[in-house]
Structure formats: structure tokens, C-alpha cells
Motif scaffolding. Structure first.
Motif, PDB file in Angstrom:
ATOM      1  N   ALA A   1      16.276  -1.008  42.617  1.00 42.50           N
ATOM      2  CA  ALA A   1      17.537  -1.757  42.643  1.00 42.50           C
ATOM      3  C   ALA A   1      18.736  -0.813  42.666  1.00 42.50           C
ATOM      4  O   ALA A   1      19.702  -1.042  43.407  1.00 42.50           O
ATOM      5  CB  ALA A   1      17.626  -2.695  41.442  1.00 42.50           C
ATOM      6  N   GLY A   2      18.686   0.241  41.880  1.00 40.07           N
ATOM      7  CA  GLY A   2      19.781   1.213  41.875  1.00 40.07           C
ATOM      8  C   GLY A   2      19.934   1.913  43.210  1.00 40.07           C
ATOM      9  O   GLY A   2      21.053   2.083  43.715  1.00 40.07           O
ATOM     10  N   CYS A   3      18.824   2.314  43.784  1.00 35.66           N
ATOM     11  CA  CYS A   3      18.867   2.985  45.093  1.00 35.66           C
ATOM     12  C   CYS A   3      19.402   2.044  46.179  1.00 35.66           C
ATOM     13  O   CYS A   3      20.219   2.451  47.004  1.00 35.66           O
ATOM     14  CB  CYS A   3      17.483   3.489  45.475  1.00 35.66           C
ATOM     15  N   LEU A   4      18.923   0.812  46.155  1.00 34.47           N
ATOM     16  CA  LEU A   4      19.385  -0.160  47.146  1.00 34.47           C
ATOM     17  C   LEU A   4      20.873  -0.453  46.972  1.00 34.47           C
ATOM     18  O   LEU A   4      21.599  -0.604  47.953  1.00 34.47           O
ATOM     19  CB  LEU A   4      18.568  -1.444  47.061  1.00 34.47           C
ATOM     20  N   ALA A   5      21.322  -0.531  45.726  1.00 31.50           N
ATOM     21  CA  ALA A   5      22.743  -0.794  45.469  1.00 31.50           C
ATOM     22  C   ALA A   5      23.617   0.320  46.043  1.00 31.50           C
ATOM     23  O   ALA A   5      24.650   0.043  46.668  1.00 31.50           O
ATOM     24  CB  ALA A   5      22.991  -0.943  43.975  1.00 31.50           C
TER      25      ALA A   5
ATOM     26  N   PHE B   1      25.619   3.950  55.986  1.00 32.99           N
ATOM     27  CA  PHE B   1      24.407   3.177  55.775  1.00 32.99           C
ATOM     28  C   PHE B   1      23.349   3.583  56.796  1.00 32.99           C
ATOM     29  O   PHE B   1      23.644   3.811  57.960  1.00 32.99           O
ATOM     30  CB  PHE B   1      24.708   1.678  55.920  1.00 32.99           C
ATOM     31  N   GLY B   2      22.111   3.643  56.346  1.00 30.99           N
ATOM     32  CA  GLY B   2      21.000   3.915  57.247  1.00 30.99           C
ATOM     33  C   GLY B   2      19.783   3.130  56.809  1.00 30.99           C
ATOM     34  O   GLY B   2      19.346   3.226  55.659  1.00 30.99           O
ATOM     35  N   PHE B   3      19.229   2.325  57.718  1.00 29.19           N
ATOM     36  CA  PHE B   3      18.055   1.522  57.375  1.00 29.19           C
ATOM     37  C   PHE B   3      16.882   2.410  56.964  1.00 29.19           C
ATOM     38  O   PHE B   3      16.110   2.057  56.072  1.00 29.19           O
ATOM     39  CB  PHE B   3      17.647   0.626  58.544  1.00 29.19           C
ATOM     40  N   ALA B   4      16.755   3.556  57.596  1.00 29.58           N
ATOM     41  CA  ALA B   4      15.665   4.482  57.254  1.00 29.58           C
ATOM     42  C   ALA B   4      15.754   4.918  55.792  1.00 29.58           C
ATOM     43  O   ALA B   4      14.725   5.174  55.152  1.00 29.58           O
ATOM     44  CB  ALA B   4      15.692   5.693  58.174  1.00 29.58           C
ATOM     45  N   ASP B   5      16.960   4.984  55.253  1.00 32.35           N
ATOM     46  CA  ASP B   5      17.124   5.347  53.843  1.00 32.35           C
ATOM     47  C   ASP B   5      16.501   4.296  52.928  1.00 32.35           C
ATOM     48  O   ASP B   5      15.913   4.628  51.895  1.00 32.35           O
ATOM     49  CB  ASP B   5      18.602   5.518  53.490  1.00 32.35           C
TER      50      ASP B   5
ATOM     51  N   VAL C   1      13.920   2.451  53.585  1.00 35.36           N
ATOM     52  CA  VAL C   1      12.473   2.668  53.648  1.00 35.36           C
ATOM     53  C   VAL C   1      12.087   3.882  52.798  1.00 35.36           C
ATOM     54  O   VAL C   1      11.097   3.855  52.056  1.00 35.36           O
ATOM     55  CB  VAL C   1      12.015   2.840  55.111  1.00 35.36           C
ATOM     56  N   ALA C   2      12.883   4.941  52.886  1.00 35.12           N
ATOM     57  CA  ALA C   2      12.604   6.147  52.105  1.00 35.12           C
ATOM     58  C   ALA C   2      12.721   5.873  50.607  1.00 35.12           C
ATOM     59  O   ALA C   2      11.899   6.362  49.818  1.00 35.12           O
ATOM     60  CB  ALA C   2      13.557   7.265  52.518  1.00 35.12           C
TER      61      ALA C   2
ATOM     62  N   GLY D   1       9.642   3.945  49.542  1.00 31.76           N
ATOM     63  CA  GLY D   1       8.489   4.841  49.514  1.00 31.76           C
ATOM     64  C   GLY D   1       8.530   5.797  48.336  1.00 31.76           C
ATOM     65  O   GLY D   1       7.504   6.050  47.686  1.00 31.76           O
ATOM     66  N   GLY D   2       9.688   6.336  48.032  1.00 31.34           N
ATOM     67  CA  GLY D   2       9.830   7.251  46.903  1.00 31.34           C
ATOM     68  C   GLY D   2       9.557   6.581  45.575  1.00 31.34           C
ATOM     69  O   GLY D   2       8.864   7.133  44.711  1.00 31.34           O
ATOM     70  N   VAL D   3      10.069   5.376  45.407  1.00 28.42           N
ATOM     71  CA  VAL D   3       9.836   4.637  44.162  1.00 28.42           C
ATOM     72  C   VAL D   3       8.359   4.262  44.058  1.00 28.42           C
ATOM     73  O   VAL D   3       7.752   4.380  42.987  1.00 28.42           O
ATOM     74  CB  VAL D   3      10.742   3.387  44.077  1.00 28.42           C
TER      75      VAL D   3
END
Length: 90
Positions: free
Chosen positions: A25-29, A57-61, A63-64, A67-69
Motif C-alpha cells: 500500500a505504501g509503495c502504491l501510494a 508514474f510508470g506502470f512497470a514500477d 509490477v516491480a 514483485g518485491g513485496v
């Protein structure tokens, strides 16, 4: 993974799935904040914030981040002791 670890250290007694949810949630925010342009404006006021908040903004971020979480959560589960439990052991 860093955000997961930081949250696990701050909230050591919380379930791993909650830690993973908060990290995601923090990363998405932060990433979605970039859509508003506010992160770029704040980065212009104080350049070190650009490293934390980014500017575009980057959609690939997204996804990353997911994946990292997921990798951090899986590692936490596989280790048995876990990041979230290691912080509270003497």
C-alpha cells in the motif's frame, strides 16, 4: 523489499501478511502520487525528495513493487524466524 523490512522493524509483532499489505500500500501510494504531479513539485522544492518520491508514474514500477513485496514476504515465511519476528527477539 526495503519498505517491507522497515515496516516489519517498526511493527514487529504484526502478522507477515499485514506487513506485506502495508508495504504494498505504501509503495502504491508513492507511485500513484506521481500521477498528481505533487511529487515532482516537492522534488523541485527539496531535491532529495526526488529520490524517495520519484517524479513520473510508470506502470512497470507497480509490477516491480508487487514483485518485491511478494519476494520479501516469501523470504520472510521461508526463513521461519522472519523479519517481523527477528526485531522483537533479544
Amino acid at each position: 523489499m526495503l519498505i517491507y523490512l522497515l515496516i516489519a522493524l517498526v511493527l514487529p509483532a504484526r502478522p507477515r501478511v499485514l506487513v506485506a499489505g502495508l508495504a504494498l500500500a505504501g509503495c502504491l501510494a508513492v507511485e500513484l502520487l506521481q500521477l498528481t504531479g505533487l511529487s515532482a513539485d516537492l522534488g523541485a522544492l527539496w531535491p532529495p525528495l526526488r529520490l524517495v518520491l520519484g517524479t513520473t508514474f510508470g506502470f512497470a514500477d507497480l509490477v516491480a513493487y508487487a514483485g518485491g513485496v511478494a519476494l520479501a514476504y516469501a523470504t520472510d515465511r521461508l526463513l521461519g524466524v522472519g523479519f517481523s519476528r527477528a526485531a522483537r527477539t533479544p
